[in-house]
Design a protein around this motif. Structure first.
Motif, short mmCIF file in Angstrom:
data_model
loop_
_atom_site.label_atom_id
_atom_site.label_comp_id
_atom_site.label_asym_id
_atom_site.label_seq_id
_atom_site.Cartn_x
_atom_site.Cartn_y
_atom_site.Cartn_z
N CYS A 125 0.83 -1.21 0.00
CA CYS A 125 0.00 0.00 0.00
C CYS A 125 0.86 1.26 0.00
CB CYS A 125 -0.94 0.01 1.21
SG CYS A 125 -2.37 -1.08 1.03
N LYS A 126 1.96 1.22 0.76
CA LYS A 126 2.86 2.37 0.81
C LYS A 126 3.50 2.61 -0.56
CE LYS A 126 6.92 4.33 3.08
NZ LYS A 126 7.98 4.16 4.10
N LEU A 127 4.00 1.55 -1.19
CA LEU A 127 4.66 1.71 -2.49
C LEU A 127 3.68 2.16 -3.57
CD1 LEU A 127 7.17 -1.29 -2.75
CD2 LEU A 127 7.55 1.01 -1.89
N GLU A 128 2.43 1.70 -3.47
CA GLU A 128 1.44 2.03 -4.48
C GLU A 128 0.66 3.30 -4.17
OE1 GLU A 128 -0.95 -1.48 -5.85
OE2 GLU A 128 0.24 -2.51 -4.32
N GLY A 129 0.85 3.85 -2.97
CA GLY A 129 0.12 5.05 -2.59
C GLY A 129 -1.35 4.78 -2.32
N ARG A 130 -1.66 3.55 -1.85
CA ARG A 130 -3.04 3.19 -1.54
C ARG A 130 -3.28 3.25 -0.03
NH1 ARG A 130 -4.30 -1.73 -1.76
NH2 ARG A 130 -2.34 -2.77 -2.35
N LYS A 131 -4.53 3.42 0.34
CA LYS A 131 -4.90 3.38 1.75
C LYS A 131 -5.14 1.93 2.16
CE LYS A 131 -8.04 5.41 5.15
NZ LYS A 131 -9.20 6.31 5.37
N ARG A 205 -2.07 -3.81 -11.89
CA ARG A 205 -1.57 -2.43 -11.99
C ARG A 205 -0.21 -2.24 -11.34
NH1 ARG A 205 -4.04 2.72 -12.80
NH2 ARG A 205 -6.02 1.66 -13.18
N LYS A 206 -0.02 -2.80 -10.14
CA LYS A 206 1.21 -2.55 -9.39
C LYS A 206 2.46 -3.11 -10.08
CE LYS A 206 1.17 -6.60 -6.30
NZ LYS A 206 1.08 -7.04 -4.89
N LYS A 207 2.26 -4.04 -11.02
CA LYS A 207 3.39 -4.60 -11.75
C LYS A 207 3.82 -3.73 -12.93
CE LYS A 207 3.64 -8.81 -9.71
NZ LYS A 207 4.85 -9.41 -9.09
N GLY A 208 3.14 -2.60 -13.13
CA GLY A 208 3.51 -1.69 -14.20
C GLY A 208 3.06 -2.12 -15.58
N VAL A 209 2.02 -2.98 -15.63
CA VAL A 209 1.60 -3.51 -16.94
C VAL A 209 0.92 -2.44 -17.80
CG1 VAL A 209 1.43 -5.90 -16.17
CG2 VAL A 209 -0.57 -4.40 -15.97
N LEU A 210 0.26 -1.47 -17.17
CA LEU A 210 -0.36 -0.40 -17.96
C LEU A 210 0.73 0.47 -18.60
CD1 LEU A 210 -3.35 0.61 -15.64
CD2 LEU A 210 -3.23 -1.16 -17.42
N GLU A 211 1.80 0.70 -17.85
CA GLU A 211 2.94 1.42 -18.41
C GLU A 211 3.62 0.58 -19.50
OE1 GLU A 211 1.77 3.44 -14.88
OE2 GLU A 211 2.15 1.30 -15.23
N LEU A 212 3.64 -0.74 -19.31
CA LEU A 212 4.25 -1.61 -20.30
C LEU A 212 3.53 -1.50 -21.64
CD1 LEU A 212 6.36 -3.74 -21.02
CD2 LEU A 212 4.82 -5.49 -20.10
N ALA A 213 2.22 -1.34 -21.60
CA ALA A 213 1.46 -1.15 -22.84
C ALA A 213 1.93 0.10 -23.57
CB ALA A 213 -0.03 -1.07 -22.53
N GLU A 214 2.10 1.19 -22.83
CA GLU A 214 2.56 2.44 -23.42
C GLU A 214 4.00 2.31 -23.92
OE1 GLU A 214 0.64 4.85 -23.98
OE2 GLU A 214 -0.93 4.96 -22.44
N HIS A 280 14.14 -12.48 -26.45
CA HIS A 280 15.27 -11.61 -26.79
C HIS A 280 15.58 -10.70 -25.59
CE1 HIS A 280 17.18 -9.07 -30.27
NE2 HIS A 280 17.92 -9.03 -29.18
N VAL A 281 14.53 -10.10 -25.03
CA VAL A 281 14.65 -9.18 -23.89
C VAL A 281 13.51 -9.46 -22.92
CG1 VAL A 281 14.59 -6.75 -23.16
CG2 VAL A 281 15.70 -7.37 -25.32
N CYS A 282 13.76 -9.36 -21.62
CA CYS A 282 12.71 -9.47 -20.61
C CYS A 282 12.47 -8.10 -19.99
CB CYS A 282 13.09 -10.47 -19.53
SG CYS A 282 13.27 -12.17 -20.14
N ALA A 283 11.20 -7.77 -19.75
CA ALA A 283 10.85 -6.45 -19.22
C ALA A 283 9.95 -6.59 -18.00
CB ALA A 283 10.13 -5.62 -20.29
N TYR A 284 10.39 -5.99 -16.87
CA TYR A 284 9.64 -6.06 -15.62
C TYR A 284 9.54 -4.67 -14.98
CZ TYR A 284 10.80 -10.94 -16.44
OH TYR A 284 10.96 -12.18 -17.03
N PRO A 285 8.57 -3.86 -15.44
CA PRO A 285 8.47 -2.46 -14.98
C PRO A 285 7.61 -2.29 -13.74
CG PRO A 285 6.91 -2.83 -16.76
CD PRO A 285 7.61 -4.15 -16.52
N SER A 286 7.90 -3.05 -12.69
CA SER A 286 7.02 -3.09 -11.52
C SER A 286 7.20 -1.88 -10.61
CB SER A 286 7.28 -4.36 -10.72
OG SER A 286 6.39 -4.46 -9.64
#
Length: 382
Positions: A125-131, A205-214, A280-286
């Motif tokens: 919750c702290k890392l994600e800014g959630r209550k 969301r917390k794994k950064g998958v929405l950012e991965l789409a962009e 070829h490449v692995c991406a983990y934008p968490s």
């Protein structure tokens, strides 16, 4: 030694759920057993109660029970009775449990307890800014305060958890998670599917998958032949209430990018390893981890990883040496690092070799098991 693990997940066909926590527990449990220790795993919230043996580890499945009132409390009392009976019968020396949801709150155990900081709800919750729900915080804090000692998979996770709950820093020891390296060999690292980008993990969301789409949208602009493979279960989205985070992710892809995406969902673990080999490449934008098992699994198989640059990841990867570290919100920079690797075979080979060496030096479960054992023994002496 006789060691017990309390967990809600473990990689076995009879266990209904297994994720990163499960992999790290099994890696340790199997090697402990192989080294001659007696290892018992208590897996709660299961569909049936059963005792099974797997790779020298005795696994106790404990059925999920419901009560008319205060199930969260009375189920803990049920676990207390069951676990203590086995502890006495098998003369278990020490127990280990995760911090998540504070399962050991209100449970009185007959042997010392060490809590491994896989990541509490409060931490995420702290890392994600959630209550966080107040009840969850109370349960986690009570469980942690009762423990005899703590193990953190990264110093970052240990320090953040200490600050959240006011823990004694002298009771926290950082011991990295590890891999059975012989299970993650890649005999032909130069053979892979060019322009294939791999993501492994829950679609959340917390794994950064929405950012991965962009990020992938930007990659496609310069590398039209690039492909993105996604492996992992879908989940609901806590922010929008959507039942599918993948649907949210899918809506962000451009038409060109969408054609190059292959979402495989959950697949068998052995198949996952084959996809790592072919990537070829692995991406983990968490945005939120305590460690990141898939990161070191990919590194062990000579893969260049573009990872998040947040706290814990800085302990796994040396930026520019055995991978790249970029904040998930830096879409263009993240995409540029992926493109750089896609266009430079020698850099991929160089980083892949360095990544394997880093794993051999820091994340070999055989070495780290010895560190765990010595720490367990030191707890028994106090």
């Amino acid at each position: 030694m006789r060691i017990g693990f309390i967990t809600s997940e473990y990689p076995h066909p009879t266990v209904k759920h297994a994720a990163g926590i499960a992999s790290s527990i099994k890696n340790l449990a199997v090697v402990l057993a192989k080294q001659g220790n007696d290892v018992t795993v208590f897996v709660y919230h299961q569909e049936v109660s059963e005792v099974i043996m797997d790779q020298g580890v005795e696994i106790h499945l404990i059925k999920k029970e419901t009560f008319k009132f205060f199930t969260w409390y009375f189920y803990r009392m049920h676990l207390q009775l069951y676990i203590n009976n086995v502890v006495q019968h098998k003369r278990i020396d020490i127990l280990e449990a995760p911090d998540w949801t504070g399962i050991t709150a209100f449970i009185k155990l007959k042997v010392p307890l060490v809590i491994r900081l896989h990541g509490s709800d409060a931490y995420f919750c702290k890392l994600e800014g959630r209550k966080q729900k107040f009840k969850n915080f109370v349960l986690e804090k009570k469980a942690l305060k009762k423990a005899n000692a703590y193990i953190a998979p990264t110093s970052f996770a240990g320090n953040e958890t200490r600050k959240i709950f006011g823990l004694n820093k002298h009771k926290i020891k950082t011991i990295y998670n590890g891999l059975q390296l012989e299970l993650f060999n890649n005999e032909s690292p130069s053979l892979y599917n060019r322009n294939t980008i791999l993501y492994i993990g829950t679609i959340i969301r917390k794994k950064g998958v929405l950012e991965l789409a962009e990020i992938f949208n930007q990659v496609i602009k310069k590398q039209p032949n690039a492909k993105l493979i996604l492996i992992g279960g879908d989940s609901n989205d806590i922010k929008t209430g959507s039942k599918s985070t993948y649907k949210l992710m899918e809506s962000l892809f451009t038409n060109e990018a969408k054609k190059q995406v292959n979402y495989l969902g959950k697949i068998p673990y052995e198949d996952v390893k084959e996809h790592i080999k072919k990537a070829h490449v692995c991406a983990y934008p968490s945005f939120a981890e305590t460690f990141g098992m898939v990161t070191i699994e990919s590194m062990a198989m000579h893969k260049p990883v573009v990872n998040t640059n947040i706290g814990w990841a800085q302990e796994l990867i040396d930026d520019g040496v055995n991978g790249f570290l970029v904040h998930p919100s830096e879409i263009d920079e993240y995409a540029n690092k992926i493109i750089e690797l896609l266009n430079d075979e020698s850099l991929c080979e160089q980083m892949g070799k360095a990544a394997r060496l880093k794993v051999e030096n820091l994340f070999d479960i055989e070495k780290n098991t010895e560190i765990n054992l010595e720490y367990y023994k030191s707890i028994l002496k106090t």
